[in-house]
Each structure stands twice: as C-alpha cells, then as structure tokens.
Design a protein around this motif. Structure first.
Motif, PDB file in Angstrom:
ATOM      1  N   ALA A 268     -18.566  -6.363  -0.260  1.00  0.00           N
ATOM      2  CA  ALA A 268     -18.711  -7.495   0.671  1.00  0.00           C
ATOM      3  C   ALA A 268     -19.526  -8.635   0.060  1.00  0.00           C
ATOM      4  CB  ALA A 268     -19.364  -7.019   1.970  1.00  0.00           C
ATOM      5  N   GLN A 269     -20.486  -8.288  -0.802  1.00  0.00           N
ATOM      6  CA  GLN A 269     -21.346  -9.309  -1.414  1.00  0.00           C
ATOM      7  C   GLN A 269     -20.622 -10.110  -2.487  1.00  0.00           C
ATOM      8  OE1 GLN A 269     -25.702  -8.621  -1.660  1.00  0.00           O
ATOM      9  NE2 GLN A 269     -24.773  -9.753   0.015  1.00  0.00           N
ATOM     10  N   THR A 270     -19.934  -9.392  -3.394  1.00  0.00           N
ATOM     11  CA  THR A 270     -19.371 -10.066  -4.573  1.00  0.00           C
ATOM     12  C   THR A 270     -17.877 -10.359  -4.440  1.00  0.00           C
ATOM     13  OG1 THR A 270     -18.834  -7.960  -5.616  1.00  0.00           O
ATOM     14  CG2 THR A 270     -21.026  -8.853  -6.051  1.00  0.00           C
ATOM     15  N   ASN A 271     -17.259  -9.858  -3.353  1.00  0.00           N
ATOM     16  CA  ASN A 271     -15.813 -10.029  -3.176  1.00  0.00           C
ATOM     17  C   ASN A 271     -14.998  -9.454  -4.328  1.00  0.00           C
ATOM     18  OD1 ASN A 271     -14.871 -10.984  -0.763  1.00  0.00           O
ATOM     19  ND2 ASN A 271     -15.670 -13.035  -1.175  1.00  0.00           N
ATOM     20  N   GLN A 272     -15.462  -8.364  -4.908  1.00  0.00           N
ATOM     21  CA  GLN A 272     -14.702  -7.691  -5.971  1.00  0.00           C
ATOM     22  C   GLN A 272     -14.087  -6.412  -5.419  1.00  0.00           C
ATOM     23  OE1 GLN A 272     -18.192  -7.638  -8.714  1.00  0.00           O
ATOM     24  NE2 GLN A 272     -16.672  -8.128 -10.273  1.00  0.00           N
ATOM     25  N   VAL A 273     -12.973  -6.007  -6.011  1.00  0.00           N
ATOM     26  CA  VAL A 273     -12.370  -4.732  -5.630  1.00  0.00           C
ATOM     27  C   VAL A 273     -13.234  -3.619  -6.216  1.00  0.00           C
ATOM     28  CG1 VAL A 273     -10.369  -3.222  -5.903  1.00  0.00           C
ATOM     29  CG2 VAL A 273     -10.029  -5.683  -5.549  1.00  0.00           C
ATOM     30  N   ALA A 274     -13.760  -2.750  -5.335  1.00  0.00           N
ATOM     31  CA  ALA A 274     -14.654  -1.669  -5.780  1.00  0.00           C
ATOM     32  C   ALA A 274     -13.876  -0.392  -6.087  1.00  0.00           C
ATOM     33  CB  ALA A 274     -15.698  -1.399  -4.705  1.00  0.00           C
ATOM     34  N   GLY A 275     -12.840  -0.142  -5.293  1.00  0.00           N
ATOM     35  CA  GLY A 275     -12.076   1.088  -5.496  1.00  0.00           C
ATOM     36  C   GLY A 275     -10.776   1.039  -4.713  1.00  0.00           C
ATOM     37  N   GLN A 276      -9.853   1.957  -5.033  1.00  0.00           N
ATOM     38  CA  GLN A 276      -8.544   1.934  -4.369  1.00  0.00           C
ATOM     39  C   GLN A 276      -7.864   3.290  -4.436  1.00  0.00           C
ATOM     40  OE1 GLN A 276      -5.553  -0.341  -6.976  1.00  0.00           O
ATOM     41  NE2 GLN A 276      -7.502  -0.877  -7.922  1.00  0.00           N
ATOM     42  N   VAL A 277      -7.026   3.526  -3.434  1.00  0.00           N
ATOM     43  CA  VAL A 277      -6.079   4.644  -3.448  1.00  0.00           C
ATOM     44  C   VAL A 277      -4.754   4.034  -3.002  1.00  0.00           C
ATOM     45  CG1 VAL A 277      -5.434   6.885  -2.508  1.00  0.00           C
ATOM     46  CG2 VAL A 277      -7.851   6.342  -2.856  1.00  0.00           C
ATOM     47  N   ARG A 278      -3.742   4.061  -3.897  1.00  0.00           N
ATOM     48  CA  ARG A 278      -2.463   3.436  -3.571  1.00  0.00           C
ATOM     49  C   ARG A 278      -1.420   4.521  -3.323  1.00  0.00           C
ATOM     50  NH1 ARG A 278      -3.240   0.200  -8.427  1.00  0.00           N
ATOM     51  NH2 ARG A 278      -1.186   0.902  -9.095  1.00  0.00           N
ATOM     52  N   ALA A 279      -1.440   5.062  -2.126  1.00  0.00           N
ATOM     53  CA  ALA A 279      -0.476   6.112  -1.771  1.00  0.00           C
ATOM     54  C   ALA A 279       0.922   5.513  -1.640  1.00  0.00           C
ATOM     55  CB  ALA A 279      -0.878   6.769  -0.457  1.00  0.00           C
ATOM     56  N   TYR A 280       1.922   6.384  -1.767  1.00  0.00           N
ATOM     57  CA  TYR A 280       3.303   5.947  -1.530  1.00  0.00           C
ATOM     58  C   TYR A 280       4.117   7.124  -1.037  1.00  0.00           C
ATOM     59  CZ  TYR A 280       4.320   8.067  -6.112  1.00  0.00           C
ATOM     60  OH  TYR A 280       4.438   8.941  -7.157  1.00  0.00           O
ATOM     61  N   ILE A 281       5.268   6.801  -0.465  1.00  0.00           N
ATOM     62  CA  ILE A 281       6.199   7.819   0.016  1.00  0.00           C
ATOM     63  C   ILE A 281       7.477   7.677  -0.806  1.00  0.00           C
ATOM     64  CG2 ILE A 281       7.642   8.520   1.983  1.00  0.00           C
ATOM     65  CD1 ILE A 281       5.241   7.434   3.756  1.00  0.00           C
ATOM     66  N   ASP A 282       7.953   8.792  -1.348  1.00  0.00           N
ATOM     67  CA  ASP A 282       9.167   8.791  -2.173  1.00  0.00           C
ATOM     68  C   ASP A 282      10.293   9.418  -1.342  1.00  0.00           C
ATOM     69  OD1 ASP A 282      11.218   9.379  -3.958  1.00  0.00           O
ATOM     70  OD2 ASP A 282       9.870   9.975  -5.583  1.00  0.00           O
TER      71      ASP A 282
ATOM     72  N   SER B 105       8.462  -2.245  -7.813  1.00  0.00           N
ATOM     73  CA  SER B 105       8.710  -0.821  -8.056  1.00  0.00           C
ATOM     74  C   SER B 105       8.701  -0.025  -6.752  1.00  0.00           C
ATOM     75  CB  SER B 105       7.647  -0.261  -9.004  1.00  0.00           C
ATOM     76  OG  SER B 105       6.393  -0.221  -8.338  1.00  0.00           O
ATOM     77  N   GLN B 106       9.186   1.215  -6.849  1.00  0.00           N
ATOM     78  CA  GLN B 106       9.245   2.119  -5.695  1.00  0.00           C
ATOM     79  C   GLN B 106       7.872   2.463  -5.147  1.00  0.00           C
ATOM     80  OE1 GLN B 106      12.298   1.827  -4.727  1.00  0.00           O
ATOM     81  NE2 GLN B 106      12.721   3.989  -4.481  1.00  0.00           N
ATOM     82  N   VAL B 107       6.850   2.457  -6.018  1.00  0.00           N
ATOM     83  CA  VAL B 107       5.522   2.887  -5.577  1.00  0.00           C
ATOM     84  C   VAL B 107       4.736   1.744  -4.931  1.00  0.00           C
ATOM     85  CG1 VAL B 107       5.387   4.692  -7.342  1.00  0.00           C
ATOM     86  CG2 VAL B 107       4.420   2.420  -7.825  1.00  0.00           C
ATOM     87  N   PHE B 108       5.326   0.563  -4.895  1.00  0.00           N
ATOM     88  CA  PHE B 108       4.619  -0.602  -4.340  1.00  0.00           C
ATOM     89  C   PHE B 108       4.771  -0.609  -2.814  1.00  0.00           C
ATOM     90  CE2 PHE B 108       3.893  -5.054  -3.293  1.00  0.00           C
ATOM     91  CZ  PHE B 108       2.799  -5.344  -4.084  1.00  0.00           C
ATOM     92  N   GLN B 109       3.829   0.051  -2.133  1.00  0.00           N
ATOM     93  CA  GLN B 109       3.883   0.188  -0.664  1.00  0.00           C
ATOM     94  C   GLN B 109       2.524  -0.171  -0.070  1.00  0.00           C
ATOM     95  OE1 GLN B 109       5.605   4.080   0.363  1.00  0.00           O
ATOM     96  NE2 GLN B 109       7.025   3.943  -1.366  1.00  0.00           N
ATOM     97  N   PRO B 110       2.166  -1.484  -0.123  1.00  0.00           N
ATOM     98  CA  PRO B 110       0.797  -1.913   0.217  1.00  0.00           C
ATOM     99  C   PRO B 110       0.356  -1.541   1.630  1.00  0.00           C
ATOM    100  CG  PRO B 110       2.144  -3.790  -0.529  1.00  0.00           C
ATOM    101  CD  PRO B 110       3.012  -2.590  -0.604  1.00  0.00           C
ATOM    102  N   HIS B 111       1.303  -1.337   2.551  1.00  0.00           N
ATOM    103  CA  HIS B 111       0.910  -0.983   3.924  1.00  0.00           C
ATOM    104  C   HIS B 111       0.191   0.368   3.979  1.00  0.00           C
ATOM    105  CE1 HIS B 111       4.785   0.959   3.247  1.00  0.00           C
ATOM    106  NE2 HIS B 111       4.473   1.816   4.202  1.00  0.00           N
ATOM    107  N   LEU B 112       0.367   1.191   2.926  1.00  0.00           N
ATOM    108  CA  LEU B 112      -0.300   2.501   2.891  1.00  0.00           C
ATOM    109  C   LEU B 112      -1.608   2.480   2.103  1.00  0.00           C
ATOM    110  CD1 LEU B 112       2.707   4.929   2.193  1.00  0.00           C
ATOM    111  CD2 LEU B 112       1.377   4.777   4.309  1.00  0.00           C
ATOM    112  N   TRP B 113      -1.849   1.412   1.348  1.00  0.00           N
ATOM    113  CA  TRP B 113      -2.985   1.415   0.433  1.00  0.00           C
ATOM    114  C   TRP B 113      -4.323   1.319   1.153  1.00  0.00           C
ATOM    115  CZ3 TRP B 113      -1.095  -2.826  -3.536  1.00  0.00           C
ATOM    116  CH2 TRP B 113       0.093  -2.377  -4.131  1.00  0.00           C
ATOM    117  N   GLN B 114      -5.341   1.901   0.518  1.00  0.00           N
ATOM    118  CA  GLN B 114      -6.721   1.787   0.982  1.00  0.00           C
ATOM    119  C   GLN B 114      -7.502   1.135  -0.156  1.00  0.00           C
ATOM    120  OE1 GLN B 114      -7.249   2.822   4.194  1.00  0.00           O
ATOM    121  NE2 GLN B 114      -5.056   3.336   4.134  1.00  0.00           N
ATOM    122  N   VAL B 115      -7.890  -0.120   0.056  1.00  0.00           N
ATOM    123  CA  VAL B 115      -8.591  -0.867  -0.986  1.00  0.00           C
ATOM    124  C   VAL B 115      -9.957  -1.302  -0.472  1.00  0.00           C
ATOM    125  CG1 VAL B 115      -8.515  -2.862  -2.543  1.00  0.00           C
ATOM    126  CG2 VAL B 115      -6.382  -1.693  -1.890  1.00  0.00           C
TER     127      VAL B 115
END
Length: 332
Positions: free
Chosen positions: A230-244, A216-226
């Motif tokens: 560190a202990q459990t290796n789980q994703v704790a939070g994310q902001v997936r910004a994109y440019i349209d 999709s158009q919003v799939f721009q991983p170079h901009l994401w902040q994930v």
C-alpha cells in the motif's frame, strides 16, 4: 495386427493437415503413460502458430504409418540466464506402435537435429539436451537413460483433493489484494519474473513472451490473487490460478491449478504466500472447482513445498528433468 515397423515412413511435418493424427497419437501416448494430459486439435494449432524458437517444418519428425501417425518428436531451444543453451524435446509413441524401435529412431533424429541447432549457436557455449519426463513415462525414461541422459532435478505434482477446510491465513500488515486491471498486467508479469531470477533453470523472458502470455490459456485474471504494498504501490506477491477446461474434460474432473506463485524479496517470510494461496483456493471453489493441483521443484530453495503442505497439498507424483551434455568432435 499392425504392420511391422518397416512399413513406416519417417518424414517432416507437413502442416496443419497433420494435427488431427498428431493429436490422436499424443492422446493415446498420454493415456498409456497415465500422464493426465490431453490435447485438442485447436490447442495444438494455437501452440504451433505461436512458436518462436521452433520451426515445425524443420524441427518436427514424424513416424507415418499411412492412415495414422505412430509417433513424433519436436525440438526447440531456450537458454538459461547463466548462458547454458538447452535443447528441449517433446516425444510420443502411440501404445500399439511401441517396442518396434520407433521411439529410438525418432530420438536419434531428434538428437542429431539438436546437435545442428547447437552448432549454429556456437561451439564456445555450453549446450545440453533437456527432457521433462512425467512419472508414468517409464519407457521414455529408460530410452533417455540408455542414451546417456541423467536426472538433473525432480519436480513434484502436488494435489489438494478437496476445496473444503481452507485455512484462513491473513494478509501481512501493509499489503492489500486489488482486483486485476489491464494497466496492472505488465507490473504483475515483471514482479513474477524478478522473483524467479534466483530459481533453478531460470530463463529471462522477452517482450514476445509477455505478448504470448496475454493471449495464453493460463491468462485468467479474474482468478488471480495479487497483493500490493500500500505504501510503495509495488506488487508484493501473486498467485495466478487458472482452470484448464480441456484437462478437466479429458479427465472428468473439476480441478483448478494453483500456479505462478511468487513473493518479491522484500516481502518474504511473512506468510504472504500462504495468505494468497488460501484466497486462491477459495476463488477456485467459487468458480465451481472441487480440487486443485500445482507443480513444484523438489529442491525449491524458498521452502515452497512446506508452504504448500501447510495449505493442504500433498505430493502425488514425482517427475524428472533429464539432461545430457551436447558434444561434437572438431572434425564434424
């Protein structure tokens, strides 16, 4: 002067040959209502090729004015996690064709199509017509209210007019932001889905949704902040910004979108969202953007509006989700 409405012909979608006239109609409608939206033929072609709950030949109805399309509607279906079946709609009428009953005629077709869809899903379920209306779409809101729709929920557009003076909220202890690798994609998707389960209107995605997201158009991983634990290796939070780029070209702006913001239950209330948003704003600035925006549920239960205000966003528009229950008599 345009022909009176009786020169119009109502018809089904005829295929990709319609896209150019549909885009011209939609963009004229968007501009008249100051939605800020803007479509290109390739955007529509890509979307129509990827639909899974809409068959355009059956679910699109067009007001054909000969050398142009005066307006059109599209219906599709989705279901909330609580079982409510929703029949969504897209509707545009070009400004020069308004006030001639075209919107009303298209809407009548749309509702009857959605009643058919609802019947096919079964009378034992709960069904409702669903419409997202932006602040500028005044005529459309009036038509819906007259047809018995009621505001169900308001959504704000929030904007940050500049990308200067970005506060530095630090990451909570034990969490780290890692560059996105392809093998992380599914974990990032799953974490966001899980974080949103309790949100209003939640609709559980399936594997087809995931595959669509990857292209999709919003799939721009170079901009994401994930952020990862560190202990459990789980994703704790994310902001997936994109440019349209289409939006920016159509509006003459350099805007990034600070979207798909989520924090998993175990990591909430520690300032993680603020830290990731401030990092995201810096990434958008580094990519050449000069402003940012986002959409948020006005009654968000997790205090998101407050978080966004702390990050410099202000409310600029109030959009509305309208709904109307679908009922049919047993004799039908």
């Amino acid at each position: 002067m345009h022909h009176p409405a009786h020169k119009l012909m109502y018809r089904a979608f005829a295929g990709p040959s319609d896209f150019e006239a549909m885009v011209a109609c939609a963009n004229a409608s968007f501009a008249a209502d100051q939605t800020g939206w803007f479509r290109r033929v390739e955007d529509v072609a890509r979307d129509y090729a990827a639909f899974t709950t809409c068959v355009p030949e059956r679910d699109v109805w067009i007001a054909d004015a000969g050398d142009e399309i005066a307006g059109y509607v599209r219906a599709w279906h989705w279901a909330q996690a609580d079982g409510l079946q929703l029949y969504s709609q897209f509707a545009v009428v070009a400004p020069q064709w308004r006030r001639q009953g075209i919107g009303k005629a298209l809407h009548a077709w749309l509702e009857s199509r959605q009643r058919e869809m609802a019947k096919a899903h079964g009378p034992h379920l709960r069904h409702a017509h669903h419409a997202f209306v932006t602040q500028g779409e005044i005529a459309r809101a009036a038509l819906l209210e007259k047809s018995g729709y009621r505001p169900e929920r308001y959504f704000f557009t929030m904007e940050r007019a500049s990308l200067h003076d970005i506060a530095d909220f630090s990451l909570p202890d034990g969490l780290e932001v890692r560059p996105v690798q392809p093998e992380h994609h599914h974990a990032i998707w799953d974490a966001h889905t899980k974080a949103f389960q309790t949100h209003w209107g939640y609709c559980p995605p399936d594997e087809a949704d995931y595959q669509r997201w990857l292209v999709s158009q919003v799939f721009q991983p170079h901009l994401w902040q994930v952020a990862w634990d560190a202990q459990t290796n789980q994703v704790a939070g994310q902001v997936r910004a994109y440019i349209d780029d289409t939006w920016n070209a159509g509006n003459g702006r350099l805007r990034g979108w600070t979207e798909f913001v989520s924090v998993g239950e175990p990591w909430r209330r520690r300032g993680l969202a603020r830290a990731l948003i401030s990092r995201s704003l810096r990434a958008q600035a580094a990519a050449g953007m000069t402003e940012s925006a986002l959409g948020v549920n006005s009654q968000n239960g997790s205090g998101a509006n407050r978080v966004y205000e702390d990050c410099g966003f202000v409310v600029t528009r109030r959009n509305c989700v309208y709904r109307k229950p679908i009922q049919w008599s047993t004799s039908e």
